[in-house]
Write a protein that holds these residues in place. Structure first.
Motif, short mmCIF file in Angstrom:
data_model
loop_
_atom_site.label_atom_id
_atom_site.label_comp_id
_atom_site.label_asym_id
_atom_site.label_seq_id
_atom_site.Cartn_x
_atom_site.Cartn_y
_atom_site.Cartn_z
N CYS A 1 4.97 -33.05 -3.66
CA CYS A 1 5.31 -32.38 -2.40
C CYS A 1 4.34 -31.22 -2.12
N TYR A 2 4.00 -30.49 -3.16
CA TYR A 2 3.04 -29.38 -2.96
C TYR A 2 1.70 -29.91 -2.49
N ASP A 3 1.22 -31.00 -3.11
CA ASP A 3 -0.05 -31.58 -2.71
C ASP A 3 0.02 -32.15 -1.30
N TYR A 4 1.21 -32.61 -0.90
CA TYR A 4 1.38 -33.19 0.44
C TYR A 4 1.29 -32.11 1.51
N PHE A 5 1.92 -30.98 1.28
CA PHE A 5 1.93 -29.90 2.27
C PHE A 5 0.74 -28.96 2.15
N PHE A 6 0.10 -28.92 0.98
CA PHE A 6 -1.08 -28.06 0.77
C PHE A 6 -2.21 -28.90 0.19
N PRO A 7 -2.79 -29.82 0.99
CA PRO A 7 -3.88 -30.66 0.48
C PRO A 7 -5.09 -29.85 0.06
N ILE A 8 -5.29 -28.69 0.70
CA ILE A 8 -6.32 -27.74 0.26
C ILE A 8 -5.76 -26.33 0.46
N SER A 9 -5.93 -25.51 -0.52
CA SER A 9 -5.39 -24.16 -0.46
C SER A 9 -6.08 -23.34 0.62
N HIS A 10 -5.30 -22.44 1.25
CA HIS A 10 -5.89 -21.53 2.23
C HIS A 10 -7.06 -20.76 1.64
N ILE A 11 -6.88 -20.32 0.40
CA ILE A 11 -7.88 -19.46 -0.23
C ILE A 11 -9.18 -20.21 -0.45
N ARG A 12 -9.11 -21.49 -0.81
CA ARG A 12 -10.32 -22.28 -1.03
C ARG A 12 -10.97 -22.65 0.30
N LEU A 13 -10.15 -22.89 1.31
CA LEU A 13 -10.69 -23.18 2.63
C LEU A 13 -11.43 -21.98 3.20
N TRP A 14 -10.86 -20.78 3.00
CA TRP A 14 -11.54 -19.57 3.47
C TRP A 14 -12.81 -19.30 2.69
N ALA A 15 -12.81 -19.61 1.39
CA ALA A 15 -14.02 -19.43 0.59
C ALA A 15 -15.13 -20.34 1.11
N LEU A 16 -14.80 -21.60 1.38
CA LEU A 16 -15.79 -22.52 1.95
C LEU A 16 -16.27 -22.03 3.32
N GLN A 17 -15.34 -21.52 4.12
CA GLN A 17 -15.70 -21.02 5.44
C GLN A 17 -16.69 -19.87 5.35
N LEU A 18 -16.42 -18.92 4.46
CA LEU A 18 -17.32 -17.77 4.32
C LEU A 18 -18.71 -18.21 3.86
N ILE A 19 -18.76 -19.19 2.97
CA ILE A 19 -20.06 -19.67 2.50
C ILE A 19 -20.82 -20.36 3.63
N PHE A 20 -20.13 -21.22 4.37
CA PHE A 20 -20.79 -21.99 5.41
C PHE A 20 -21.25 -21.10 6.58
N VAL A 21 -20.47 -20.09 6.94
CA VAL A 21 -20.83 -19.27 8.10
C VAL A 21 -21.90 -18.23 7.77
N THR A 22 -22.09 -17.93 6.48
CA THR A 22 -23.12 -16.95 6.13
C THR A 22 -24.46 -17.61 5.77
N CYS A 23 -24.43 -18.87 5.33
CA CYS A 23 -25.67 -19.53 4.94
C CYS A 23 -26.70 -19.66 6.07
#
Length: 242
Positions: free
Chosen positions: A64-86
């Protein structure tokens, strides 16, 4: 993740940025990276451990946790910060390429000669590189905002979710830990991302408007010089045959 390394790399971008670009860097470091490292990571650190479901069926809570949280907010934000600064590194690499060309040119023709008036000045190809980096950053920001909203169907985290995914025996209720606190941080990070998008758009319009003004000024100067010296070409050489 070592965010100090990323900060050290981006500090060089600040030298070649406009006023909007410097504000964007400040927003990224103060309101996104700093908040992410100091507070957001701790808020989501116990996310899975405190995700409770009203069943003892083995594996149901994890599924159920994997179903509702396929990717954690914190990991998604980490990827976002990397992609927008590169994309900002494109500008640094282009300036480094210019400086290397300048070094080779001076080694060949003498130290008093110059290939560029200022390698970091946004003219020619560097202007296009800078503008392209802004478009790419804006596209990444909007894409990650859409993904966050699409994956979780909203920026607000509910207190209770219902799950009937196998191996759960029936429809079970699951409870998210500290949903209010997580919702506040989610809205804060989304708001900071929106501010960065607005700053990028303002900088794009600023660069284009400044380029148009410079081109118009050069055109008026050229027209004036042609009126004063009608028998000279662009290089100032006489166009009359002797």
């Amino acid at each position: 993740m070592d965010w100090k390394f990323l900060q050290g790399l981006l500090s060089g971008v600040n030298k070649y940025s406009t006023a909007f670009g410097r504000i964007w860097l400040s927003v990224v470091f103060v309101f996104r990276v700093l908040v992410f490292v100091v507070a957001a990571e701790r808020v989501w650190s116990d996310d899975q451990g405190h995700f409770d479901c009203n069943t003892r069926q083995p594996g149901c809570t994890n599924i159920c946790y994997d179903y509702f949280f396929p990717i954690s907010h914190i990991r998604l934000w980490a990827l976002q910060l990397i992609f927008v600064t590169c994309p900002s590194f494109m500008v640094v690499l282009h300036v480094a390429y210019r400086e290397e060309r300048e070094r080779k040119y001076q080694a060949k023709h003498g130290e008093n000669t110059r290939l560029y008036d200022n390698p970091g000045q946004k003219h020619g190809g560097l202007w296009w590189t800078y503008l392209m980096s802004l478009f790419i950053k804006t596209a990444f920001e909007i894409t990650f905002l859409y993904l966050l909203h699409y994956i979780y169907d909203s920026f607000k985290l509910p207190r209770k979710v219902q799950c009937d995914v196998s191996p759960c025996p029936n429809l079970v209720d699951c409870y998210i830990s500290r949903p209010t606190e997580k919702t506040i941080f989610t809205y804060f990070m989304v708001g900071a991302s929106v501010v960065c998008v607005v700053l990028n758009i303002c900088e794009i319009f600023y660069l284009i408007a400044l380029r148009m003004v410079n081109l118009r000024h050069r055109g008026s100067v050229h027209t004036s010089s042609r009126k004063i010296y009608p028998d000279t070409d662009f290089d100032g050489k006489s166009s009359l045959k002797e």
